[in-house]
Motif scaffolding. Structure first.
Motif, PDB file in Angstrom:
ATOM      1  N   TRP A 146     109.373   3.313  54.806  1.00 57.41           N
ATOM      2  CA  TRP A 146     109.294   4.125  53.606  1.00 57.41           C
ATOM      3  C   TRP A 146     108.211   4.866  53.975  1.00 57.41           C
ATOM      4  N   GLN A 147     107.542   5.860  53.816  1.00 55.63           N
ATOM      5  CA  GLN A 147     107.589   7.278  54.407  1.00 55.63           C
ATOM      6  C   GLN A 147     106.448   7.624  53.399  1.00 55.63           C
ATOM      7  N   ALA A 148     104.935   7.840  53.584  1.00 59.99           N
ATOM      8  CA  ALA A 148     104.313   8.630  52.720  1.00 59.99           C
ATOM      9  C   ALA A 148     104.585  10.305  52.045  1.00 59.99           C
ATOM     10  N   VAL A 149     104.340  11.188  50.964  1.00 56.19           N
ATOM     11  CA  VAL A 149     104.821  12.239  50.698  1.00 56.19           C
ATOM     12  C   VAL A 149     103.927  12.794  51.635  1.00 56.19           C
ATOM     13  N   PHE A 150     102.538  12.426  51.624  1.00 56.01           N
ATOM     14  CA  PHE A 150     101.149  13.416  52.490  1.00 56.01           C
ATOM     15  C   PHE A 150     101.412  13.324  54.009  1.00 56.01           C
ATOM     16  N   HIS A 167     101.635   2.914  49.197  1.00 53.13           N
ATOM     17  CA  HIS A 167     100.783   4.221  48.296  1.00 53.13           C
ATOM     18  C   HIS A 167     102.722   5.087  48.850  1.00 53.13           C
ATOM     19  N   ASN A 168     102.588   5.653  48.137  1.00 52.99           N
ATOM     20  CA  ASN A 168     103.799   6.762  47.665  1.00 52.99           C
ATOM     21  C   ASN A 168     102.860   8.197  48.357  1.00 52.99           C
ATOM     22  N   ASN A 219     114.502   3.532  53.474  1.00 48.70           N
ATOM     23  CA  ASN A 219     115.083   4.320  53.253  1.00 48.70           C
ATOM     24  C   ASN A 219     116.660   4.541  54.579  1.00 48.70           C
ATOM     25  N   PRO A 220     117.570   4.962  53.606  1.00 45.72           N
ATOM     26  CA  PRO A 220     118.894   5.474  55.035  1.00 45.72           C
ATOM     27  C   PRO A 220     118.071   6.877  55.284  1.00 45.72           C
ATOM     28  N   SER A 230     107.827  19.137  58.264  1.00 40.58           N
ATOM     29  CA  SER A 230     106.235  18.878  58.387  1.00 40.58           C
ATOM     30  C   SER A 230     106.340  17.662  58.358  1.00 40.58           C
ATOM     31  N   ARG A 231     106.398  16.411  57.643  1.00 39.76           N
ATOM     32  CA  ARG A 231     106.124  15.111  57.506  1.00 39.76           C
ATOM     33  C   ARG A 231     107.800  14.264  57.753  1.00 39.76           C
ATOM     34  N   PRO A 232     107.522  12.972  58.165  1.00 41.18           N
ATOM     35  CA  PRO A 232     108.698  12.313  57.852  1.00 41.18           C
ATOM     36  C   PRO A 232     109.021  12.106  56.906  1.00 41.18           C
ATOM     37  N   PHE A 233     108.582  12.101  56.182  1.00 38.86           N
ATOM     38  CA  PHE A 233     108.790  12.106  54.713  1.00 38.86           C
ATOM     39  C   PHE A 233     110.535  12.341  54.571  1.00 38.86           C
TER      40      PHE A 233
END
Length: 535
Positions: A146-150, A167-168, A219-220, A230-233
């Motif tokens: 899982w990756q964080a939004v920031f 932490h999301n 997550n797939p 701009s982010r792995p999310f």
């Protein structure tokens, strides 16, 4: 039961004005807006004809995410004032006929919250399971992908627990474990605290992040993968770290509590690329929340007739369906007048967007400064405050450009925001759009928005009525709002060219508001124009 009966809740069709307190009015010269500042400016808010205010977080916080990292849900951060200041704000708002809605952040707290301080001490204390803890994989890596939004993984190692916590968003915003009923009970107590003080509603922040897959499955990947991120999310489909199907059960508990206090308004923020299923589940029937809004328009690069009709078509009033809310700008998204209608006069852009927002079926949420037509400010890197913008600079606009201080008076220091250096600079060109400047101009965006407020308040069709689209092609929107014997025709040409459209021939006395040139039946609708008229 009639929509206009005495039993109709106050919030149905209400216009809500969002206030970002850091940037509204500073009364003590520290460069940060505060609760007494909001109280001082409530007469301005009331002049807009809105029904209520939504105040972004003002709770005790280390301000790593400017209040969305809460360290005490039941107190006011000293930078904003005191609980007594909030009570005075509430009393003044109610005296002016304004309802007060406050933000609630139930997906996570701050790592400075006493709950988390206790939880991280060991694995056996009374709050050990109030947050989301997991052992590392055998190789020491995080529990899943899982990756964080920031930016970065949704997991941070904690040496005391010898575990990762989830932490999301920021690492300083640990995920609350709402699978634990004790946590739900604690949040219900928080809501009760504010209801007892007399608040009229709640906006629930990032609600679909509040509950997660307890099996912690990976997550797939997003297919096909995005070309540029701009982010792995952005590389994942977020099917396990959010939007868990058990969340509506918690919302039913919230609704039961709110119903004991009368007509309390509840609106959920539901971000994400495909939020409709969650929005429906969170607002279904009369046992969940009243309303929800998503990001259909908040990050849209263009405003098109097709997009408007498609979004509104999801909320036409089917049996058991929740009541929609709409926002074109807010504290998280670039201001819409800087995203839409490139090359068009700024005042025309602002009048068009505000008029459309007020004509949709649902609750319009007007963000502070939209009544002035404020543009998105450009913030130099060295002046950035937003952690997301700093982490992803220069690949993201960030949120600071929509959070600059309100300009109240052109000639005053800092445009009347306060005497100290503001926490963010005044936006470029905003001094000329100050409230005192626009007060003197009958044709200003401010006075046009006030007229829209009067119009909507005096029209049952606009406030409660059904919506029927007559045209949504070639970027021309023609729709009717109808209630009882009243029908309002709303015509918008969102394109840069005159367009043909079948519209009613209207006597001038029936035109309630307009932007742009003449709209005569049988003639092309002028570019970037609108007309709101009673049939």
């Amino acid at each position: 039961m009639s929509e206009t009966s005495s039993q109709t809740p106050w919030w149905k069709g209400a216009v809500i004005y969002q206030i970002y307190p850091r940037s509204y009015q500073d009364t003590n010269g520290d460069g940060v807006g505060d609760l007494p500042g909001i109280t001082r400016r409530l007469d301005h808010v009331a002049s807009l004809g809105v029904d209520g205010i939504w105040i972004s977080p003002f709770f005790t916080s280390p301000m790593m995410d400017f209040g969305y990292d809460v360290a005490d849900y039941c107190d006011v951060d000293p930078v904003f004032g005191t609980l007594d200041d909030f009570d005075r704000l509430l009393s003044r708002a109610h005296a002016l006929g304004l309802k007060v809605i406050i933000d609630q952040v139930y997906a996570h707290s701050s790592d400075a919250h006493p709950w988390f301080s206790q939880s991280r001490q060991d694995r056996t204390n009374d709050r050990a399971d109030w947050y989301v803890w997991r052992d590392p994989k055998p190789d020491g890596s995080p529990p899943n992908n899982w990756q964080a939004v920031f930016g970065g993984p949704s997991w941070t190692w904690d040496a005391r627990r010898q575990q990762y916590y989830m932490h999301n968003f920021l690492p300083s915003q640990p995920q609350l474990n709402l699978h634990n009923m004790a946590v739900q009970d604690a949040l219900l107590s928080v809501m009760r605290f504010w209801l007892e003080r007399g608040v009229d509603g709640f906006r629930l922040d990032a609600l679909n992040f509040a509950l997660f897959d307890p099996d912690f499955r990976d997550n797939p990947p997003k297919e096909p993968p995005p070309r540029s991120v701009s982010r792995p999310f952005d590389l994942q489909e977020h099917v396990h770290n959010q939007s868990h199907p058990e969340l509506p059960k918690f919302l039913r508990r919230l609704r039961e509590l709110m119903d004991t206090y009368g007509d309390i308004f509840s609106v959920a923020e539901v971000p994400g690329p495909n939020p409709l299923a969650q929005m429906r589940a969170y607002t279904e029937g009369d046992r969940h929340l009243n309303s929800a809004y998503n990001f259909d328009f908040l990050y849209a690069r263009q405003l098109t007739a097709g997009a408007v009709s498609a979004s509104q078509a999801n909320w036409l009033g089917a049996e058991g369906e929740g009541w929609p809310s709409w926002a074109f700008s807010n504290h998280d998204a670039p201001r819409c007048v800087s995203r839409w209608f490139d090359g068009v006069a700024p005042d025309v852009r602002a009048k068009l967007t505000n008029a459309l927002l007020y004509c949709l079926r649902g609750n319009p949420i007007l963000y502070q400064g939209e009544e002035l037509g404020l543009s998105q400010a450009e913030i130099a890197f060295e002046e950035l405050q937003d952690p997301e913008a700093i982490a992803n600079w220069p690949r993201t606009l960030g949120r600071d450009g929509a959070r600059t201080p309100m300009p109240w008076s052109q000639a005053e220091e800092n445009c009347g925001f306060g005497t100290g250096k503001p926490w963010l600079p005044i936006g470029q060109g905003h001094a000329g759009l100050s409230v005192d400047v626009q007060e003197k101009d009958p044709g200003s965006v401010l006075n046009f928005t006030r007229e829209l407020g009067k119009l909507r308040a005096g029209s049952q069709a606009l406030r409660f009525g059904a919506i029927t689209f007559r045209s949504a092609t070639d970027d021309v929107l023609v729709f009717h709002r109808s209630h009882g014997e009243e029908t309002i025709e709303c015509v918008f040409n969102l394109s840069g060219e005159p367009r043909s459209a079948a519209i009613a021939g209207i006597d001038a006395s029936r035109i309630l508001a307009s932007v742009g040139g003449d709209m005569s039946a049988g003639q092309p609708v002028p570019a970037h124009s609108c007309r709101i008229a009673r049939l």
